[in-house]
Design a protein around this motif. Structure first.
Motif, PDB file in Angstrom:
ATOM      1  N   VAL A   1       5.592  10.115   1.801  1.00 22.50           N
ATOM      2  CA  VAL A   1       5.097   8.993   1.318  1.00 22.50           C
ATOM      3  C   VAL A   1       5.376   8.093   2.224  1.00 22.50           C
ATOM      4  O   VAL A   1       6.477   7.659   2.683  1.00 22.50           O
ATOM      5  CB  VAL A   1       5.696   8.763  -0.221  1.00 22.50           C
ATOM      6  CG1 VAL A   1       5.173   7.541  -0.858  1.00 22.50           C
ATOM      7  CG2 VAL A   1       5.775  10.004  -1.102  1.00 22.50           C
ATOM      8  N   HIS A   2       4.389   7.056   2.503  1.00 19.67           N
ATOM      9  CA  HIS A   2       4.300   5.891   3.359  1.00 19.67           C
ATOM     10  C   HIS A   2       3.976   4.732   2.386  1.00 19.67           C
ATOM     11  O   HIS A   2       3.122   4.503   1.935  1.00 19.67           O
ATOM     12  CB  HIS A   2       3.510   5.996   4.477  1.00 19.67           C
ATOM     13  CG  HIS A   2       3.540   7.183   5.446  1.00 19.67           C
ATOM     14  ND1 HIS A   2       2.910   8.484   5.329  1.00 19.67           N
ATOM     15  CD2 HIS A   2       4.570   7.572   5.997  1.00 19.67           C
ATOM     16  CE1 HIS A   2       3.081   9.062   6.331  1.00 19.67           C
ATOM     17  NE2 HIS A   2       4.481   8.708   6.566  1.00 19.67           N
ATOM     18  N   ASN A   3       4.981   3.740   2.390  1.00 16.71           N
ATOM     19  CA  ASN A   3       4.894   2.475   1.472  1.00 16.71           C
ATOM     20  C   ASN A   3       5.050   1.450   2.394  1.00 16.71           C
ATOM     21  O   ASN A   3       6.352   0.919   2.940  1.00 16.71           O
ATOM     22  CB  ASN A   3       6.096   2.526   0.392  1.00 16.71           C
ATOM     23  CG  ASN A   3       5.969   1.171  -0.470  1.00 16.71           C
ATOM     24  OD1 ASN A   3       4.871   0.764  -0.499  1.00 16.71           O
ATOM     25  ND2 ASN A   3       6.935   0.829  -1.035  1.00 16.71           N
ATOM     26  N   VAL A   4       3.940   0.618   2.644  1.00 14.82           N
ATOM     27  CA  VAL A   4       3.880  -0.621   3.419  1.00 14.82           C
ATOM     28  C   VAL A   4       3.970  -1.950   2.583  1.00 14.82           C
ATOM     29  O   VAL A   4       2.990  -2.119   1.709  1.00 14.82           O
ATOM     30  CB  VAL A   4       2.912  -0.576   4.381  1.00 14.82           C
ATOM     31  CG1 VAL A   4       2.680  -1.972   5.234  1.00 14.82           C
ATOM     32  CG2 VAL A   4       2.872   0.559   5.203  1.00 14.82           C
TER      33      VAL A   4
ATOM     34  N   THR B   1       0.979  -1.138  -0.116  1.00 15.63           N
ATOM     35  CA  THR B   1      -0.006   0.050   0.101  1.00 15.63           C
ATOM     36  C   THR B   1       0.967   1.396   0.084  1.00 15.63           C
ATOM     37  O   THR B   1       2.082   1.240   0.378  1.00 15.63           O
ATOM     38  CB  THR B   1      -1.033  -0.032   1.281  1.00 15.63           C
ATOM     39  OG1 THR B   1      -0.204   0.309   2.456  1.00 15.63           O
ATOM     40  CG2 THR B   1      -1.821  -1.153   1.453  1.00 15.63           C
ATOM     41  N   MET B   2       0.672   2.246  -0.415  1.00 14.70           N
ATOM     42  CA  MET B   2       1.179   3.615  -0.376  1.00 14.70           C
ATOM     43  C   MET B   2       0.051   4.710  -0.326  1.00 14.70           C
ATOM     44  O   MET B   2      -1.076   4.505  -0.882  1.00 14.70           O
ATOM     45  CB  MET B   2       1.806   3.801  -1.447  1.00 14.70           C
ATOM     46  CG  MET B   2       2.939   4.926  -1.948  1.00 14.70           C
ATOM     47  SD  MET B   2       3.909   4.821  -3.530  1.00 14.70           S
ATOM     48  CE  MET B   2       4.996   3.515  -2.843  1.00 14.70           C
ATOM     49  N   THR B   3       0.541   5.578   0.658  1.00 11.28           N
ATOM     50  CA  THR B   3      -0.404   6.753   0.870  1.00 11.28           C
ATOM     51  C   THR B   3       0.591   7.948   0.899  1.00 11.28           C
ATOM     52  O   THR B   3       1.858   7.959   1.188  1.00 11.28           O
ATOM     53  CB  THR B   3      -0.901   6.767   2.265  1.00 11.28           C
ATOM     54  OG1 THR B   3      -0.072   6.590   3.321  1.00 11.28           O
ATOM     55  CG2 THR B   3      -2.126   5.705   2.442  1.00 11.28           C
ATOM     56  N   VAL B   4       0.125   9.246   0.690  1.00 12.08           N
ATOM     57  CA  VAL B   4       0.741  10.588   0.525  1.00 12.08           C
ATOM     58  C   VAL B   4       0.295  11.538   1.452  1.00 12.08           C
ATOM     59  O   VAL B   4      -0.822  11.418   1.812  1.00 12.08           O
ATOM     60  CB  VAL B   4       1.088  11.034  -0.898  1.00 12.08           C
ATOM     61  CG1 VAL B   4       1.387   9.838  -1.920  1.00 12.08           C
ATOM     62  CG2 VAL B   4      -0.657  11.463  -1.359  1.00 12.08           C
ATOM     63  N   GLU B   5       0.949  12.198   2.144  1.00 16.36           N
ATOM     64  CA  GLU B   5       0.716  13.258   3.017  1.00 16.36           C
ATOM     65  C   GLU B   5       1.130  14.813   2.160  1.00 16.36           C
ATOM     66  O   GLU B   5       2.050  14.839   1.581  1.00 16.36           O
ATOM     67  CB  GLU B   5       1.295  13.499   4.377  1.00 16.36           C
ATOM     68  CG  GLU B   5       0.728  12.228   4.995  1.00 16.36           C
ATOM     69  CD  GLU B   5       0.926  12.258   6.585  1.00 16.36           C
ATOM     70  OE1 GLU B   5       1.690  13.256   6.842  1.00 16.36           O
ATOM     71  OE2 GLU B   5       0.639  11.490   7.331  1.00 16.36           O
ATOM     72  N   LEU B   6       0.036  15.849   2.311  1.00 14.27           N
ATOM     73  CA  LEU B   6       0.150  16.918   1.507  1.00 14.27           C
ATOM     74  C   LEU B   6       0.608  18.343   2.642  1.00 14.27           C
ATOM     75  O   LEU B   6       0.116  18.126   3.615  1.00 14.27           O
ATOM     76  CB  LEU B   6      -1.137  17.457   0.809  1.00 14.27           C
ATOM     77  CG  LEU B   6      -1.784  16.300  -0.125  1.00 14.27           C
ATOM     78  CD1 LEU B   6      -2.718  16.744  -0.854  1.00 14.27           C
ATOM     79  CD2 LEU B   6      -0.684  15.837  -1.090  1.00 14.27           C
ATOM     80  N   GLY B   7       1.274  19.115   1.908  1.00 17.60           N
ATOM     81  CA  GLY B   7       1.792  20.277   2.845  1.00 17.60           C
ATOM     82  C   GLY B   7       0.848  21.327   2.442  1.00 17.60           C
ATOM     83  O   GLY B   7      -0.312  21.301   1.850  1.00 17.60           O
ATOM     84  N   ALA B   8       1.173  22.558   2.906  1.00 18.13           N
ATOM     85  CA  ALA B   8       0.304  23.702   2.979  1.00 18.13           C
ATOM     86  C   ALA B   8       0.139  24.060   1.506  1.00 18.13           C
ATOM     87  O   ALA B   8      -0.991  24.806   1.183  1.00 18.13           O
ATOM     88  CB  ALA B   8       0.869  24.968   3.688  1.00 18.13           C
ATOM     89  N   ASP B   9       1.093  24.086   0.622  1.00 14.48           N
ATOM     90  CA  ASP B   9       1.027  24.178  -0.807  1.00 14.48           C
ATOM     91  C   ASP B   9       0.517  23.256  -1.615  1.00 14.48           C
ATOM     92  O   ASP B   9       0.350  23.292  -2.955  1.00 14.48           O
ATOM     93  CB  ASP B   9       2.506  24.659  -1.278  1.00 14.48           C
ATOM     94  CG  ASP B   9       3.473  23.532  -1.195  1.00 14.48           C
ATOM     95  OD1 ASP B   9       3.058  22.414  -0.708  1.00 14.48           O
ATOM     96  OD2 ASP B   9       4.634  23.872  -1.606  1.00 14.48           O
ATOM     97  N   GLY B  10      -0.033  22.069  -0.977  1.00 13.33           N
ATOM     98  CA  GLY B  10      -0.723  21.071  -1.772  1.00 13.33           C
ATOM     99  C   GLY B  10       0.424  20.114  -2.331  1.00 13.33           C
ATOM    100  O   GLY B  10      -0.147  18.996  -2.966  1.00 13.33           O
TER     101      GLY B  10
END
Length: 313
Positions: A291-294, A277-286
């Motif tokens: 990136v979290h890859n399990v 699985t892979m998820t991303v997190e966004l900062g203030a500028d989008g």
């Protein structure tokens, strides 16, 4: 133990079944793994079954107290194992969201944030008491008196623990909540760019100080240290996209977008199983800040099972 063998999945048990989702939600946020959270819920069922329920005035508070203390004990044991973990340790991903929301957009965002991979990783640095207090207060809105009873501490010590935990989180995790639509849009562009080896587009999407965390647990091939910086992360992503993984060629992989830990994420399938699985997190500028890859097979069971957990309080 299969769900059929698990006492917590047998015939309805009144208040326990009423609050089962809440109990899992509390345990998962304290422990960071679905399998440990399910075990904590099972232990809670056993204690609930043995209790003199005629003496229980408030079943919800009673059950939350049990599961919180069970989870704290399990967390203490898990900490020792995680110290020898091979490579970065990431929370076990879970499928979330069943279309049910609170009706309050701000509360829905806060609930999603409370189960995000980034926050759960940060909570790893808190003591078990601080983590439990933070979860009960910030994710579920319990009062200090209720929390004090749950963790069997004085209300003053609970207030101090909450203050320390909030400060720790606030200092290390600025909040830039993105709308689900924006998060999904970035995730879709990220998937297309990474899958196509498009480094230029990846560089546009990634923040300069982005960090890629990969968790293989020593069982599958993954980076053993965090990959830091847009250029390095883009190069890593483009490189792995063109290579076979665990015997599965890129052309034989299927990727779907699903809600993971409260936000859109990617689930990679191949050879009849979930590969990662892979998820991303966004900062203030989008742009993407993490990136979290399990890929540790032991941490993919909850997603493979297809169980969807709600985020409701």
């Amino acid at each position: 133990m299969t769900s059929a063998e698990n006492p917590a999945h047998r015939a309805p048990a009144g208040p326990f079944e009423d609050y089962r989702n809440l109990l899992f939600s509390v345990a998962y946020r304290i422990l960071g793994t679905a399998v440990d959270a399910e075990d904590a819920v099972q232990d809670t069922w056993m204690k609930w079954s043995a209790a003199d329920r005629s003496q229980v005035a408030e079943p919800k508070a009673y059950l939350v107290r049990i599961v919180t203390n069970v989870a704290m004990d399990r967390l203490r044991s898990a900490r020792a194992r995680r110290e020898t973990y091979v490579g970065p340790w990431l929370p076990e991903p879970i499928l979330t969201g069943d279309g049910v929301t609170s009706g309050d957009a701000g509360e829905d965002v806060a609930l999603a944030e409370s189960v995000s991979a980034g926050l759960l990783m940060l909570l790893e640095s808190l003591s078990p008491l601080e983590r439990a207090v933070f979860v009960l207060r910030e994710a579920f809105g319990f009062g200090y008196g209720e929390i004090a009873a749950a963790v069997e501490r004085s209300e003053e010590s609970v207030r101090q623990a909450a203050h320390r935990a909030r400060g720790h989180v606030r200092d290390r995790r600025p909040r830039f909540p993105a709308t689900p639509a924006r998060h999904r849009q970035v995730t879709e562009r990220f998937l297309a760019a990474a899958g196509g080896g498009d480094i230029n587009t990846l560089m546009e999407l990634l923040a300069p100080d982005v960090t890629l965390w990969t968790d293989g647990g020593g069982r599958v091939r993954q980076a053993l240290r965090p990959v830091i910086g847009a250029e390095r992360v883009a190069t890593w992503l483009a490189g792995v996209a063109g290579r076979a993984y665990e015997g599965v060629a890129p052309a034989d992989m299927r990727v779907e977008i699903a809600e993971l830990n409260g936000a859109p994420g990617l689930v990679f399938h191949g050879a009849g199983r979930v590969l990662a699985t892979m998820t991303v997190e966004l900062g203030a500028d989008g742009r993407i800040t993490a990136v979290h890859n399990v890929a540790n097979p032991e941490k993919l069971a909850a997603v493979t099972a297809g169980t969807v957990h709600t985020l409701r309080r």
